[in-house]
Design a protein around this motif. Structure first.
Motif, PDB file in Angstrom:
ATOM      1  N   SER A  79       0.832  -1.193   0.000  1.00 40.55           N
ATOM      2  CA  SER A  79       0.000   0.000   0.000  1.00 40.55           C
ATOM      3  C   SER A  79       0.876   1.256   0.000  1.00 40.55           C
ATOM      4  O   SER A  79       1.788   1.384   0.812  1.00 40.55           O
ATOM      5  CB  SER A  79      -0.892  -0.005   1.243  1.00 40.55           C
ATOM      6  N   LEU A  80       0.569   2.183  -0.919  1.00 39.84           N
ATOM      7  CA  LEU A  80       1.339   3.412  -1.074  1.00 39.84           C
ATOM      8  C   LEU A  80       0.382   4.598  -1.133  1.00 39.84           C
ATOM      9  O   LEU A  80      -0.446   4.686  -2.033  1.00 39.84           O
ATOM     10  CB  LEU A  80       2.176   3.346  -2.355  1.00 39.84           C
ATOM     11  N   ASN A  81       0.490   5.496  -0.156  1.00 38.67           N
ATOM     12  CA  ASN A  81      -0.372   6.673  -0.110  1.00 38.67           C
ATOM     13  C   ASN A  81       0.460   7.914  -0.433  1.00 38.67           C
ATOM     14  O   ASN A  81       1.313   8.315   0.353  1.00 38.67           O
ATOM     15  CB  ASN A  81      -1.012   6.814   1.272  1.00 38.67           C
ATOM     16  N   LEU A  82       0.184   8.500  -1.587  1.00 35.00           N
ATOM     17  CA  LEU A  82       0.855   9.727  -2.026  1.00 35.00           C
ATOM     18  C   LEU A  82      -0.174  10.832  -2.256  1.00 35.00           C
ATOM     19  O   LEU A  82       0.050  11.754  -3.038  1.00 35.00           O
ATOM     20  CB  LEU A  82       1.648   9.460  -3.304  1.00 35.00           C
ATOM     21  N   TYR A  83      -1.293  10.722  -1.573  1.00 39.50           N
ATOM     22  CA  TYR A  83      -2.384  11.683  -1.691  1.00 39.50           C
ATOM     23  C   TYR A  83      -1.869  13.113  -1.524  1.00 39.50           C
ATOM     24  O   TYR A  83      -1.098  13.396  -0.616  1.00 39.50           O
ATOM     25  CB  TYR A  83      -3.438  11.365  -0.624  1.00 39.50           C
ATOM     26  N   HIS A  84      -2.288  13.993  -2.398  1.00 44.33           N
ATOM     27  CA  HIS A  84      -1.983  15.426  -2.343  1.00 44.33           C
ATOM     28  C   HIS A  84      -0.486  15.710  -2.266  1.00 44.33           C
ATOM     29  O   HIS A  84       0.004  16.388  -1.362  1.00 44.33           O
ATOM     30  CB  HIS A  84      -2.701  16.084  -1.164  1.00 44.33           C
ATOM     31  N   SER A  85       0.242  15.166  -3.237  1.00 44.21           N
ATOM     32  CA  SER A  85       1.667  15.451  -3.372  1.00 44.21           C
ATOM     33  C   SER A  85       1.868  16.240  -4.662  1.00 44.21           C
ATOM     34  O   SER A  85       0.927  16.863  -5.144  1.00 44.21           O
ATOM     35  CB  SER A  85       2.469  14.149  -3.378  1.00 44.21           C
ATOM     36  N   CYS A  86       3.047  16.210  -5.223  1.00 43.25           N
ATOM     37  CA  CYS A  86       3.351  17.018  -6.411  1.00 43.25           C
ATOM     38  C   CYS A  86       3.846  16.176  -7.579  1.00 43.25           C
ATOM     39  O   CYS A  86       4.642  16.645  -8.397  1.00 43.25           O
ATOM     40  CB  CYS A  86       4.384  18.088  -6.056  1.00 43.25           C
ATOM     41  N   ILE A  87       3.396  14.923  -7.667  1.00 38.98           N
ATOM     42  CA  ILE A  87       3.782  14.055  -8.773  1.00 38.98           C
ATOM     43  C   ILE A  87       3.095  14.580 -10.036  1.00 38.98           C
ATOM     44  O   ILE A  87       1.872  14.644 -10.112  1.00 38.98           O
ATOM     45  CB  ILE A  87       3.374  12.591  -8.506  1.00 38.98           C
ATOM     46  N   SER A  88       3.904  14.973 -11.028  1.00 43.88           N
ATOM     47  CA  SER A  88       3.320  15.623 -12.198  1.00 43.88           C
ATOM     48  C   SER A  88       3.549  14.890 -13.517  1.00 43.88           C
ATOM     49  O   SER A  88       3.050  15.334 -14.550  1.00 43.88           O
ATOM     50  CB  SER A  88       3.858  17.052 -12.313  1.00 43.88           C
ATOM     51  N   SER A  89       4.280  13.778 -13.506  1.00 39.82           N
ATOM     52  CA  SER A  89       4.521  13.098 -14.781  1.00 39.82           C
ATOM     53  C   SER A  89       4.250  11.599 -14.690  1.00 39.82           C
ATOM     54  O   SER A  89       4.409  10.984 -13.633  1.00 39.82           O
ATOM     55  CB  SER A  89       5.962  13.320 -15.239  1.00 39.82           C
ATOM     56  N   LEU A  90       3.870  11.038 -15.828  1.00 46.41           N
ATOM     57  CA  LEU A  90       3.654   9.591 -15.898  1.00 46.41           C
ATOM     58  C   LEU A  90       4.955   8.837 -15.677  1.00 46.41           C
ATOM     59  O   LEU A  90       4.939   7.699 -15.204  1.00 46.41           O
ATOM     60  CB  LEU A  90       3.028   9.220 -17.237  1.00 46.41           C
ATOM     61  N   VAL A 112      -0.418  15.066 -11.868  1.00 46.29           N
ATOM     62  CA  VAL A 112      -0.474  14.106 -12.970  1.00 46.29           C
ATOM     63  C   VAL A 112      -1.906  13.632 -13.246  1.00 46.29           C
ATOM     64  O   VAL A 112      -2.254  13.334 -14.377  1.00 46.29           O
ATOM     65  CB  VAL A 112       0.465  12.905 -12.717  1.00 46.29           C
ATOM     66  N   VAL A 113      -2.730  13.595 -12.237  1.00 48.54           N
ATOM     67  CA  VAL A 113      -4.109  13.122 -12.389  1.00 48.54           C
ATOM     68  C   VAL A 113      -4.888  14.018 -13.343  1.00 48.54           C
ATOM     69  O   VAL A 113      -5.636  13.539 -14.195  1.00 48.54           O
ATOM     70  CB  VAL A 113      -4.804  13.026 -11.016  1.00 48.54           C
ATOM     71  N   LYS A 114      -4.708  15.321 -13.232  1.00 47.53           N
ATOM     72  CA  LYS A 114      -5.422  16.261 -14.106  1.00 47.53           C
ATOM     73  C   LYS A 114      -4.692  16.510 -15.413  1.00 47.53           C
ATOM     74  O   LYS A 114      -5.320  16.754 -16.429  1.00 47.53           O
ATOM     75  CB  LYS A 114      -5.633  17.586 -13.380  1.00 47.53           C
ATOM     76  N   ALA A 115      -3.379  16.452 -15.398  1.00 44.59           N
ATOM     77  CA  ALA A 115      -2.578  16.806 -16.579  1.00 44.59           C
ATOM     78  C   ALA A 115      -2.589  15.726 -17.657  1.00 44.59           C
ATOM     79  O   ALA A 115      -2.454  16.026 -18.837  1.00 44.59           O
ATOM     80  CB  ALA A 115      -1.144  17.109 -16.173  1.00 44.59           C
ATOM     81  N   GLU A 116      -2.731  14.482 -17.257  1.00 43.67           N
ATOM     82  CA  GLU A 116      -2.646  13.367 -18.200  1.00 43.67           C
ATOM     83  C   GLU A 116      -4.020  12.749 -18.393  1.00 43.67           C
ATOM     84  O   GLU A 116      -4.567  12.133 -17.490  1.00 43.67           O
ATOM     85  CB  GLU A 116      -1.660  12.306 -17.688  1.00 43.67           C
ATOM     86  N   SER A 117      -4.572  12.885 -19.581  1.00 43.35           N
ATOM     87  CA  SER A 117      -5.927  12.387 -19.832  1.00 43.35           C
ATOM     88  C   SER A 117      -6.029  10.861 -19.733  1.00 43.35           C
ATOM     89  O   SER A 117      -7.072  10.328 -19.382  1.00 43.35           O
ATOM     90  CB  SER A 117      -6.420  12.860 -21.197  1.00 43.35           C
ATOM     91  N   ASP A 118      -4.961  10.149 -20.049  1.00 48.02           N
ATOM     92  CA  ASP A 118      -4.969   8.688 -19.987  1.00 48.02           C
ATOM     93  C   ASP A 118      -4.389   8.147 -18.685  1.00 48.02           C
ATOM     94  O   ASP A 118      -4.008   6.983 -18.604  1.00 48.02           O
ATOM     95  CB  ASP A 118      -4.175   8.108 -21.161  1.00 48.02           C
ATOM     96  N   TYR A 119      -4.343   8.976 -17.680  1.00 53.09           N
ATOM     97  CA  TYR A 119      -3.728   8.613 -16.404  1.00 53.09           C
ATOM     98  C   TYR A 119      -4.263   7.288 -15.846  1.00 53.09           C
ATOM     99  O   TYR A 119      -3.501   6.385 -15.530  1.00 53.09           O
ATOM    100  CB  TYR A 119      -3.940   9.753 -15.400  1.00 53.09           C
ATOM    101  N   ARG A 120      -5.578   7.166 -15.722  1.00 53.92           N
ATOM    102  CA  ARG A 120      -6.163   5.949 -15.130  1.00 53.92           C
ATOM    103  C   ARG A 120      -5.828   4.704 -15.936  1.00 53.92           C
ATOM    104  O   ARG A 120      -5.461   3.677 -15.378  1.00 53.92           O
ATOM    105  CB  ARG A 120      -7.679   6.080 -15.007  1.00 53.92           C
ATOM    106  N   HIS A 121      -5.944   4.760 -17.241  1.00 57.93           N
ATOM    107  CA  HIS A 121      -5.623   3.614 -18.090  1.00 57.93           C
ATOM    108  C   HIS A 121      -4.157   3.229 -17.949  1.00 57.93           C
ATOM    109  O   HIS A 121      -3.821   2.051 -17.908  1.00 57.93           O
ATOM    110  CB  HIS A 121      -5.960   3.913 -19.553  1.00 57.93           C
ATOM    111  N   PHE A 122      -3.307   4.232 -17.900  1.00 58.17           N
ATOM    112  CA  PHE A 122      -1.870   3.991 -17.743  1.00 58.17           C
ATOM    113  C   PHE A 122      -1.593   3.253 -16.433  1.00 58.17           C
ATOM    114  O   PHE A 122      -0.884   2.253 -16.411  1.00 58.17           O
ATOM    115  CB  PHE A 122      -1.112   5.325 -17.776  1.00 58.17           C
TER     116      PHE A 122
END
Length: 134
Positions: A79-90, A112-122
């Motif tokens: 389990s990895l919780n990175l909620y509300h951090s600054c990860i911006s790239s795939l 990264v969640v908002k910036a990358e449209s295919d984030y979830r699929h990736f």
């Protein structure tokens, strides 16, 4: 010209302090580590996780993490919780791909969640063992 913010690298001393694990104890004994921040404490992991080979749960939420370099040492991580951090790239989201035990990742409110449209699929393709949120 704006000055770049300094790197704030997670240290072994900080891990020992937050976990209560004294200097005589082996870091591999640690199973869970929670170091939530106030949105600025940690920006990089460095090599601080190298000895945490038995860690199953890691909470680094609400820090300013921009890189997950060093996460690969946590081979037992589930389990990895990175909620509300600054990860911006795939590219950074790709770093935990070798963690075969990882079933729960929280990256909500990272750029990264908002910036990358295919984030979830990736993420689903990259980490097929992830559990579906309830």
């Amino acid at each position: 010209m704006a000055r770049a913010a300094p790197w704030l690298v997670l240290s072994e001393e900080a891990i020992r302090s937050k976990s209560g694990l004294g200097p005589q104890r082996n870091l591999a004994e640690l199973r869970s580590l929670s170091i939530p921040g106030t949105y600025q404490e940690i920006t990089h992991l460095g090599h601080s996780l190298m000895r945490l080979t038995g860690l199953k749960s890691l909470d680094l939420s609400r820090n300013s993490l921009v890189s997950l370099e060093g996460i690969q040492y946590l081979t037992a991580l589930e389990s990895l919780n990175l909620y509300h951090s600054c990860i911006s790239s795939l590219a950074e989201v790709f770093r935990p791909h070798s963690l075969t035990e990882l079933v729960d990742v929280d990256l909500r409110l990272n750029p990264v969640v908002k910036a990358e449209s295919d984030y979830r699929h990736f993420v689903v393709h990259l980490l097929p063992r992830l559990r579906r949120p309830e």
